[in-house]
Structure formats: C-alpha cells, structure tokens
Design a protein around this motif. Structure first.
Motif, PDB file in Angstrom:
ATOM      1  N   GLU A 193       0.811  -1.219   0.000  1.00  0.00           N
ATOM      2  CA  GLU A 193       0.000   0.000   0.000  1.00  0.00           C
ATOM      3  C   GLU A 193       0.844   1.268   0.000  1.00  0.00           C
ATOM      4  N   ASP A 194       2.121   1.144   0.355  1.00  0.00           N
ATOM      5  CA  ASP A 194       3.022   2.294   0.328  1.00  0.00           C
ATOM      6  C   ASP A 194       3.843   2.348  -0.953  1.00  0.00           C
ATOM      7  N   GLY A 195       3.540   1.473  -1.898  1.00  0.00           N
ATOM      8  CA  GLY A 195       4.233   1.491  -3.176  1.00  0.00           C
ATOM      9  C   GLY A 195       5.602   0.854  -3.156  1.00  0.00           C
ATOM     10  N   ARG A 196       5.848  -0.046  -2.196  1.00  0.00           N
ATOM     11  CA  ARG A 196       7.146  -0.723  -2.109  1.00  0.00           C
ATOM     12  C   ARG A 196       7.035  -2.124  -2.694  1.00  0.00           C
ATOM     13  N   ALA A 197       8.031  -2.510  -3.489  1.00  0.00           N
ATOM     14  CA  ALA A 197       8.069  -3.845  -4.089  1.00  0.00           C
ATOM     15  C   ALA A 197       9.478  -4.397  -3.984  1.00  0.00           C
ATOM     16  N   GLU A 198       9.572  -5.720  -3.835  1.00  0.00           N
ATOM     17  CA  GLU A 198      10.872  -6.374  -3.689  1.00  0.00           C
ATOM     18  C   GLU A 198      11.219  -7.119  -4.970  1.00  0.00           C
ATOM     19  N   VAL A 199      12.494  -7.024  -5.373  1.00  0.00           N
ATOM     20  CA  VAL A 199      12.974  -7.705  -6.576  1.00  0.00           C
ATOM     21  C   VAL A 199      13.956  -8.802  -6.189  1.00  0.00           C
TER      22      VAL A 199
ATOM     23  N   LEU B  70       9.525   1.891 -11.637  1.00  0.00           N
ATOM     24  CA  LEU B  70       9.468   3.199 -10.985  1.00  0.00           C
ATOM     25  C   LEU B  70       8.799   4.257 -11.857  1.00  0.00           C
ATOM     26  N   ALA B  71       8.556   3.934 -13.121  1.00  0.00           N
ATOM     27  CA  ALA B  71       7.801   4.850 -13.976  1.00  0.00           C
ATOM     28  C   ALA B  71       6.304   4.733 -13.743  1.00  0.00           C
ATOM     29  N   ARG B  72       5.886   3.712 -12.996  1.00  0.00           N
ATOM     30  CA  ARG B  72       4.466   3.494 -12.707  1.00  0.00           C
ATOM     31  C   ARG B  72       4.023   4.340 -11.512  1.00  0.00           C
ATOM     32  N   ASP B  73       2.750   4.657 -11.491  1.00  0.00           N
ATOM     33  CA  ASP B  73       2.218   5.446 -10.384  1.00  0.00           C
ATOM     34  C   ASP B  73       2.099   4.647  -9.095  1.00  0.00           C
ATOM     35  N   ASP B  74       2.026   3.310  -9.219  1.00  0.00           N
ATOM     36  CA  ASP B  74       1.807   2.496  -8.020  1.00  0.00           C
ATOM     37  C   ASP B  74       3.095   1.977  -7.392  1.00  0.00           C
ATOM     38  N   VAL B  75       4.254   2.411  -7.903  1.00  0.00           N
ATOM     39  CA  VAL B  75       5.541   1.983  -7.332  1.00  0.00           C
ATOM     40  C   VAL B  75       6.333   3.212  -6.911  1.00  0.00           C
ATOM     41  N   ARG B  76       6.721   3.258  -5.645  1.00  0.00           N
ATOM     42  CA  ARG B  76       7.482   4.393  -5.130  1.00  0.00           C
ATOM     43  C   ARG B  76       8.910   4.028  -4.790  1.00  0.00           C
ATOM     44  N   SER B  77       9.153   2.743  -4.534  1.00  0.00           N
ATOM     45  CA  SER B  77      10.528   2.321  -4.255  1.00  0.00           C
ATOM     46  C   SER B  77      10.633   0.817  -4.417  1.00  0.00           C
ATOM     47  N   LEU B  78      11.865   0.365  -4.661  1.00  0.00           N
ATOM     48  CA  LEU B  78      12.169  -1.054  -4.804  1.00  0.00           C
ATOM     49  C   LEU B  78      13.199  -1.449  -3.768  1.00  0.00           C
ATOM     50  N   CYS B  79      13.173  -2.719  -3.391  1.00  0.00           N
ATOM     51  CA  CYS B  79      14.183  -3.203  -2.456  1.00  0.00           C
ATOM     52  C   CYS B  79      14.636  -4.589  -2.876  1.00  0.00           C
ATOM     53  N   ALA B  80      15.768  -5.004  -2.321  1.00  0.00           N
ATOM     54  CA  ALA B  80      16.289  -6.353  -2.541  1.00  0.00           C
ATOM     55  C   ALA B  80      17.048  -6.764  -1.296  1.00  0.00           C
ATOM     56  N   THR B  81      17.018  -8.045  -0.976  1.00  0.00           N
ATOM     57  CA  THR B  81      17.790  -8.562   0.151  1.00  0.00           C
ATOM     58  C   THR B  81      18.863  -9.496  -0.378  1.00  0.00           C
TER      59      THR B  81
ATOM     60  N   ALA C 123      21.133   1.203  -3.037  1.00  0.00           N
ATOM     61  CA  ALA C 123      22.084   1.517  -1.967  1.00  0.00           C
ATOM     62  C   ALA C 123      21.666   0.779  -0.705  1.00  0.00           C
ATOM     63  N   ARG C 124      22.650   0.520   0.156  1.00  0.00           N
ATOM     64  CA  ARG C 124      22.369  -0.139   1.432  1.00  0.00           C
ATOM     65  C   ARG C 124      21.350   0.681   2.215  1.00  0.00           C
ATOM     66  N   ALA C 125      20.348   0.019   2.741  1.00  0.00           N
ATOM     67  CA  ALA C 125      19.265   0.707   3.433  1.00  0.00           C
ATOM     68  C   ALA C 125      19.765   1.428   4.673  1.00  0.00           C
ATOM     69  N   THR C 126      19.192   2.599   4.920  1.00  0.00           N
ATOM     70  CA  THR C 126      19.468   3.317   6.155  1.00  0.00           C
ATOM     71  C   THR C 126      18.628   2.710   7.280  1.00  0.00           C
ATOM     72  N   VAL C 127      18.896   3.133   8.482  1.00  0.00           N
ATOM     73  CA  VAL C 127      18.108   2.651   9.615  1.00  0.00           C
ATOM     74  C   VAL C 127      16.645   3.011   9.421  1.00  0.00           C
TER      75      VAL C 127
ATOM     76  N   LEU D 297      16.096   1.148  -3.714  1.00  0.00           N
ATOM     77  CA  LEU D 297      16.171   2.087  -4.841  1.00  0.00           C
ATOM     78  C   LEU D 297      14.885   2.910  -4.818  1.00  0.00           C
ATOM     79  N   PRO D 298      14.961   4.193  -4.409  1.00  0.00           N
ATOM     80  CA  PRO D 298      13.740   5.021  -4.376  1.00  0.00           C
ATOM     81  C   PRO D 298      13.424   5.569  -5.758  1.00  0.00           C
ATOM     82  N   ALA D 299      12.185   5.984  -5.925  1.00  0.00           N
ATOM     83  CA  ALA D 299      11.783   6.632  -7.167  1.00  0.00           C
ATOM     84  C   ALA D 299      12.542   7.944  -7.297  1.00  0.00           C
ATOM     85  N   ARG D 300      12.837   8.302  -8.531  1.00  0.00           N
ATOM     86  CA  ARG D 300      13.562   9.566  -8.783  1.00  0.00           C
ATOM     87  C   ARG D 300      12.620  10.735  -8.542  1.00  0.00           C
ATOM     88  N   PRO D 301      13.144  11.850  -8.017  1.00  0.00           N
ATOM     89  CA  PRO D 301      12.311  13.018  -7.753  1.00  0.00           C
ATOM     90  C   PRO D 301      11.638  13.514  -9.029  1.00  0.00           C
TER      91      PRO D 301
END
Length: 370
Positions: free
Chosen positions: A283-289, A315-326, A344-348, A366-370
C-alpha cells in the motif's frame, strides 16, 4: 533442443476447431442468419464468420511479422453462404493458423493491442483457441445445442492469457465466467473483461519475458517453461520464483506484471536467468525484486542490464514508489550488481519502513527519482 512450442499450440487449435465444427455441424439445417448467437450482438452466421476471420487474421499477424498495427485485410463470407459453408471456412482458417504456428520461431512477436501491444505464437494460439471455444458456445446457445470442449482446452487458454483469473474447480466454467458468459459460486459476475498477453521488456542485449502461469508450472516442476535455456540453466532461484508465481496464481493474487521474467539473449534466443518481483507493490508502493543467472552467463553484465530495465519500468508506474532487494552479506557479485543498478544499502530509517531484512541478509533500496 527440439522446439515444440509451436506444435503444441497448433495441435490445440486443430483440436478446438475440430470439436467445435463437429458440434455445430449438427445444427446446419437451421437458418443461422435468422438466429442470434447467445449473448453477442451477431447472428450465428455472423459469429461463424468472426471465428474464421480471427483465425486467419492471427495467422496473418504472425506470418507477416506485424509490429505496429493489424495487417490491413479481412475476410468475409460470400453472399449466400450457408451454415455448412461457414464451417468449411472455419476449418480452413484453423488449418492455415495451425500451419503458421508450426513454422513461426519461438522469439517472434507480432502486434496485438492488449495489453502490451504484442504477443508471441503461444499467445496468439491461446487467443485463437479462446475465439473458437467462446463463440462456438455462443452459436450453440443460440441454436439450442449442447457444447462443452475438452477440459484441457479452456485450461490452456486460462493459464496463458488470463493470468489474473484464479483457477476454479472447472476450467470451462471458469473461462465462461471470466468472459461474462456464466456464474461461479462466490464470485461476482463479470461484465467487462480482457485477456492479457505477457509483458516483454527489451534491453540492448536481452528481452525480459513475462512468465505465464503455464510456463511457471512447467519451470517449477523441472521443465523449461517453453524457453531454450543455456546448458546450465535454469538456476534454482528461477524455479523457486516460478513456484511462488503458481502459489500466487492459485490464490487469486497474481499480478503478471509483478511476477517472474525470464532473461533471453537477443543474439541467440537462449534463456540465461530469471528476474522479477516477490509480489505486487504494497500500500506504500514498495516492491521487492530478486534475480539469478545460470553460472555460464555471469560476469558479463546481464543482470545489471536487466535490473536497470526492470527498475526503470517499475518506478515509472504510479503504483511503485521504491524497490528493495535482500542479499546475503558474503554474496559480493550480487552486491556489485545491485550497486551498479543504483540500489544503496538501506538506512536505519528505511529498514524500519520496510521491516528489517531476514536475519543474515542485507537490505538494499532504490527510491523513485524526484
């Protein structure tokens, strides 16, 4: 490796046409032009013409390698054509389409508008089978004939071009429900519907080809998924991801554009790995790859190239605001891939937002570009 994909589609088209014609031939003594075909706005003769026209049009799209629009031709029944003549044209269209499927290479894609403006031979075969099954049902309903195709034919259609439709206990009734022609217990009636061919994302050296539920089921059980793999592929992670795709499909939560993609080299059409999402954005637009490559394809920049393309698309989509990977801390090659793709390595704060990674894994964002 023997390329049998086109033959499978051709066999299913041939079977669908033969079964449909055998059913409808029992009603050729009626005036089809005077009888409405089920719930559609055509009479039975017009509907038969539509079936034949689609079969020949799909053959034309593939044979002509159409890329931007439909090839500008169409067929019509001659004036005075009766029901038997219409069935002969359907049989002819089916034979031409099946021959085209058998001779079309695996990597060929041709224009079809929905939803991603192209389809491969498997997609066209499934669309052709759907046209035959559904409009035969319409004609049979208008004529008062009993019609039910062999169960593997509607299943073939559902697992290839209806990936968002949760499987039901009966494939034929599920397809009828999915196309607004019937009811299923516990599911609201459908008044609007579209089928969905797989998404393909191009890069300089690769294509990322969306995996259908049919292909995922084959991959998860040790098959090729219909792809021509390098000798040491697919790797374990791709098969595991295929299993996740099937679980989501069976649960009715599969969104194909956020599923698994197979990475295929342009130069030789060989599949070298898998990449995709662990599910739709939250719901916050986060997806894992996640991703993996066959060992023989590593160290050549393929994963970075594919991940950049997939990330840019998402990230060009309206429903994605950031991506993550572990990633495991000692997996240096994967860390280099993720860094080159802009993660980039996640911050706290980011770890708190995403939820900490599983023990022993590092989180990259990886956050969406401004």
């Amino acid at each position: 490796m023997t390329d049998t994909g086109g033959h499978v589609g051709a066999e299913r088209v041939t079977e669908a046409v033969a079964h449909a014609v055998a059913t409808l031939r029992t009603g050729v003594d009626r005036d089809w032009g005077a009888v409405r075909a089920g719930r559609v706005d055509w009479n039975c003769l017009e509907t038969a013409e539509h079936i034949a026209s689609d079969l020949i049009a799909y053959a034309g799209q593939l044979a002509g390698r159409a890329q931007e629009t439909y090839i500008p031709f169409e067929i019509h029944l001659e004036d005075g054509t009766d029901a038997e003549g219409a069935l002969q044209v359907i049989e002819t269209g089916g034979a031409l389409f099946a021959a085209t499927l058998r001779t079309t290479p695996r990597e060929v894609r041709a224009f079809h508008p929905y939803p991603f403006r192209s389809a491969n031979r498997e997609g066209f075969a499934a669309m052709g089978i759907a046209e035959v099954l559904l409009h035969t049902y319409d004609i049979a309903e208008g004529l008062g004939l009993a019609y039910e195709p062999p169960a593997h034919l509607p299943e073939h259609v559902l697992t290839r071009i209806f990936p968002e439709v949760q499987p039901g206990p009966d494939a034929w009734r599920t397809l009828l429900w999915a196309t607004g022609r019937g009811e299923l217990p516990g599911r609201a009636p459908r008044t609007r519907w579209r089928w969905s061919n797989n998404l393909v994302l191009p890069t300089e050296r690769l294509t990322l080809q969306g995996v259908t539920p049919a292909a995922a089921a084959d991959l998860a059980t040790g098959g090729t998924g219909g792809f021509d793999w390098v000798a040491d592929g697919p790797f374990d992670g791709t098969r595991e991801a295929a299993g996740m795709t099937i679980k989501a499909y069976e649960a009715g939560v599969h969104r194909p554009e956020f599923g698994l993609f197979v990475l295929v080299r342009r130069e030789d059409g060989r599949a070298i790995g898998g990449m995709g999402f662990h599910g739709a954005p939250d719901e916050d637009g986060r997806a894992e790859v996640g991703y993996d490559l066959a060992e023989s394809a590593r160290g050549q920049g393929y994963a970075t190239e594919a991940l950049r393309a997939l990330s840019d698309w998402a990230l060009a989509r309206d429903d994605v605001r950031s991506l993550c990977a572990t990633i495991e801390p000692d997996n240096a090659p994967s860390q280099r891939v993720i860094a080159r793709a802009g993660f980039a390595r996640a911050t706290v704060e980011e770890e708190q937002a995403y939820g900490e990674a599983e023990p022993g894994l590092r989180l990259y964002v990886l956050p969406a570009r401004p």
